[in-house]
Design a protein around this motif. Structure first.
Motif, PDB file in Angstrom:
ATOM      1  N   ILE A 166      -3.654   2.823   5.699  1.00 28.57           N
ATOM      2  CA  ILE A 166      -5.064   2.442   5.843  1.00 28.57           C
ATOM      3  C   ILE A 166      -5.605   2.910   7.185  1.00 28.57           C
ATOM      4  O   ILE A 166      -6.694   3.499   7.273  1.00 28.57           O
ATOM      5  CB  ILE A 166      -5.231   0.912   5.707  1.00 28.57           C
ATOM      6  CG1 ILE A 166      -4.799   0.439   4.315  1.00 28.57           C
ATOM      7  CG2 ILE A 166      -6.668   0.496   6.005  1.00 28.57           C
ATOM      8  CD1 ILE A 166      -5.637   0.953   3.180  1.00 28.57           C
ATOM      9  N   ILE A 211      -3.604  -5.289   4.994  1.00 26.71           N
ATOM     10  CA  ILE A 211      -4.456  -4.107   4.859  1.00 26.71           C
ATOM     11  C   ILE A 211      -4.872  -3.596   6.236  1.00 26.71           C
ATOM     12  O   ILE A 211      -4.791  -2.399   6.529  1.00 26.71           O
ATOM     13  CB  ILE A 211      -5.692  -4.427   3.999  1.00 26.71           C
ATOM     14  CG1 ILE A 211      -5.272  -4.602   2.533  1.00 26.71           C
ATOM     15  CG2 ILE A 211      -6.750  -3.325   4.114  1.00 26.71           C
ATOM     16  CD1 ILE A 211      -6.372  -5.108   1.638  1.00 26.71           C
ATOM     17  N   ILE A 230      -4.501   6.671  -2.713  1.00 29.06           N
ATOM     18  CA  ILE A 230      -3.966   5.489  -2.031  1.00 29.06           C
ATOM     19  C   ILE A 230      -4.027   4.307  -2.992  1.00 29.06           C
ATOM     20  O   ILE A 230      -5.086   3.980  -3.526  1.00 29.06           O
ATOM     21  CB  ILE A 230      -4.753   5.186  -0.747  1.00 29.06           C
ATOM     22  CG1 ILE A 230      -4.591   6.327   0.251  1.00 29.06           C
ATOM     23  CG2 ILE A 230      -4.283   3.867  -0.128  1.00 29.06           C
ATOM     24  CD1 ILE A 230      -5.482   6.201   1.478  1.00 29.06           C
ATOM     25  N   ARG A 231      -2.881   3.672  -3.197  1.00 31.16           N
ATOM     26  CA  ARG A 231      -2.787   2.532  -4.100  1.00 31.16           C
ATOM     27  C   ARG A 231      -2.663   1.253  -3.275  1.00 31.16           C
ATOM     28  O   ARG A 231      -1.748   1.128  -2.451  1.00 31.16           O
ATOM     29  CB  ARG A 231      -1.583   2.676  -5.023  1.00 31.16           C
ATOM     30  CG  ARG A 231      -1.404   1.491  -5.988  1.00 31.16           C
ATOM     31  CD  ARG A 231      -0.113   1.642  -6.807  1.00 31.16           C
ATOM     32  NE  ARG A 231       0.043   0.531  -7.724  1.00 31.16           N
ATOM     33  CZ  ARG A 231      -0.468   0.494  -8.944  1.00 31.16           C
ATOM     34  NH1 ARG A 231      -1.162   1.533  -9.395  1.00 31.16           N
ATOM     35  NH2 ARG A 231      -0.292  -0.558  -9.729  1.00 31.16           N
ATOM     36  N   ILE A 232      -3.569   0.316  -3.488  1.00 28.03           N
ATOM     37  CA  ILE A 232      -3.548  -0.976  -2.801  1.00 28.03           C
ATOM     38  C   ILE A 232      -3.282  -2.045  -3.854  1.00 28.03           C
ATOM     39  O   ILE A 232      -4.109  -2.299  -4.733  1.00 28.03           O
ATOM     40  CB  ILE A 232      -4.881  -1.265  -2.100  1.00 28.03           C
ATOM     41  CG1 ILE A 232      -5.254  -0.124  -1.166  1.00 28.03           C
ATOM     42  CG2 ILE A 232      -4.805  -2.584  -1.328  1.00 28.03           C
ATOM     43  CD1 ILE A 232      -6.668  -0.228  -0.593  1.00 28.03           C
ATOM     44  N   THR A 240      -2.229  -7.695  -2.091  1.00 34.58           N
ATOM     45  CA  THR A 240      -2.102  -7.367  -0.670  1.00 34.58           C
ATOM     46  C   THR A 240      -3.110  -8.183   0.130  1.00 34.58           C
ATOM     47  O   THR A 240      -4.295  -8.207  -0.187  1.00 34.58           O
ATOM     48  CB  THR A 240      -2.334  -5.866  -0.432  1.00 34.58           C
ATOM     49  OG1 THR A 240      -1.495  -5.117  -1.313  1.00 34.58           O
ATOM     50  CG2 THR A 240      -2.027  -5.494   1.001  1.00 34.58           C
ATOM     51  N   ASP A 244      -1.868  -1.892   8.019  1.00 34.40           N
ATOM     52  CA  ASP A 244      -1.085  -0.879   7.315  1.00 34.40           C
ATOM     53  C   ASP A 244      -1.339   0.527   7.878  1.00 34.40           C
ATOM     54  O   ASP A 244      -2.493   0.930   8.062  1.00 34.40           O
ATOM     55  CB  ASP A 244      -1.433  -0.900   5.830  1.00 34.40           C
ATOM     56  CG  ASP A 244      -0.539   0.020   5.029  1.00 34.40           C
ATOM     57  OD1 ASP A 244       0.548  -0.422   4.626  1.00 34.40           O
ATOM     58  OD2 ASP A 244      -0.930   1.186   4.823  1.00 34.40           O
ATOM     59  N   ILE A 247       0.859  -1.188   0.000  1.00 40.64           N
ATOM     60  CA  ILE A 247       0.000   0.000   0.000  1.00 40.64           C
ATOM     61  C   ILE A 247       0.890   1.231   0.000  1.00 40.64           C
ATOM     62  O   ILE A 247       1.851   1.318   0.769  1.00 40.64           O
ATOM     63  CB  ILE A 247      -0.928  -0.012   1.226  1.00 40.64           C
ATOM     64  CG1 ILE A 247      -1.844  -1.240   1.173  1.00 40.64           C
ATOM     65  CG2 ILE A 247      -1.761   1.268   1.303  1.00 40.64           C
ATOM     66  CD1 ILE A 247      -2.553  -1.553   2.455  1.00 40.64           C
TER      67      ILE A 247
END
Length: 295
Positions: free
Chosen positions: A86, A80, A69-71, A75, A83, A61
């Motif tokens: 998050i 998640i 926000i790039r997930i 993942t 993190d 992330i």
């Protein structure tokens, strides 16, 4: 026993696409928490599989240049939940995926696999809808990004063309900045169960914390695919923080949702639960945003 014809291990996104082109009947496997169970049951017997599990560039992330926000699609749910990005901005997503299965499933299960299944009961799906998530898809023709509500076509079917893979889920900065959310899963058991209904609400309050500036609500198991309830959103936007507005918000979801009868719950029961969950989730979201609901 697993009736498996062949397994191909992809070493990169480009390699995965190449393998899918060379083996057009092959199916993608990531963590395997769904695919292997279905194979053991005979539903995917004799299939070729392309494993993308070793593609580390699809994990993790991070922030994009514009603050989104790039997930990464590989993942795991456990990562998640833990993190810091998050937890700081969209903690409700971590809470939602923490309700998936048990610890073993959350350690191996991925956000990409959960969404690519196309099932309406996925705990991540309604929450991602409420965050206006964007799905990144990579294939032979390059990269395309589509809103998550366009990604779901019908029950069990998502917008993945031949040799394409989902590589990431993006939460735009304007979709999370200033918002606070809450997810409620109603199920027959408190753990290790599929949602009878899931409801996710995000709210952004006015500067003085007296008015609902914006609100987004999304459901799982309220229709064949995860869905928003725009009538309820419109009913609450710009309104003061009162119990009457919260109640109107809950009732308005009935104008949009279309749950079905099943052995888990009747349509009427799901409609009732949907209104109750909407009110509770909005109430908690307002509290998290620093607001106080008046009589």
């Amino acid at each position: 026993m697993y009736d498996l014809k062949a397994l191909y291990e992809a070493e990169s996104i480009a390699h995965a696409i190449q393998l899918l082109q060379e083996h057009p009947e092959a199916q993608i496997i990531a963590g395997g928490s769904d695919v292997l169970v279905q194979m053991r049951e005979g539903r995917r017997a004799g299939k070729e599989l392309v494993s993308i599990y070793r593609i580390d560039e699809m994990r993790g992330i991070s922030y994009e240049e514009d603050g989104a926000i790039r997930i990464g699609s590989l993942t795991s749910f456990s990562h998640i939940t833990k993190d810091p990005i998050i937890q700081k901005h969209i903690n409700v997503l971590g809470e939602a995926v923490d309700m998936v299965g048990g610890p073993q499933i959350r350690n191996i299960g991925t956000i990409g696999g959960n969404t690519c299944n196309g099932v309406t009961s996925a705990d991540s799906a309604s929450t991602l809808h409420a965050w206006d998530a964007i799905v990144e898809i990579t294939g032979p023709d390059g990269v395309r990004r589509i809103p998550i509500h366009d990604f779901y076509i019908k029950a069990g079917v998502v917008d993945l063309k031949p040799a394409e893979i989902q590589t990431a889920i993006i939460i735009p900065k304007e979709a999370y900045e200033g918002y606070h959310g809450h997810y409620i899963k109603y199920a027959m058991r408190n753990a290790m169960d599929i949602a009878t209904t899931g409801c996710s609400v995000n709210v952004k309050l006015s500067e003085d914390k007296k008015t609902i500036g914006d609100v987004r609500i999304a459901y799982g198991v309220a229709g064949p695919v995860p869905m928003r309830a725009p009538s309820a959103e419109a009913k609450a936007k710009g309104k003061p923080l009162t119990k009457a507005v919260v109640h109107e918000f809950g009732q308005a979801v009935l104008e949009d949702i279309n749950p079905r009868d099943s052995w888990r719950a009747s349509k009427a029961f799901r409609q009732h639960i949907a209104t109750v969950l909407a009110e509770r989730a909005l109430t908690e979201s307002i509290r998290l945003a620093g607001g106080v609901i008046d009589e």
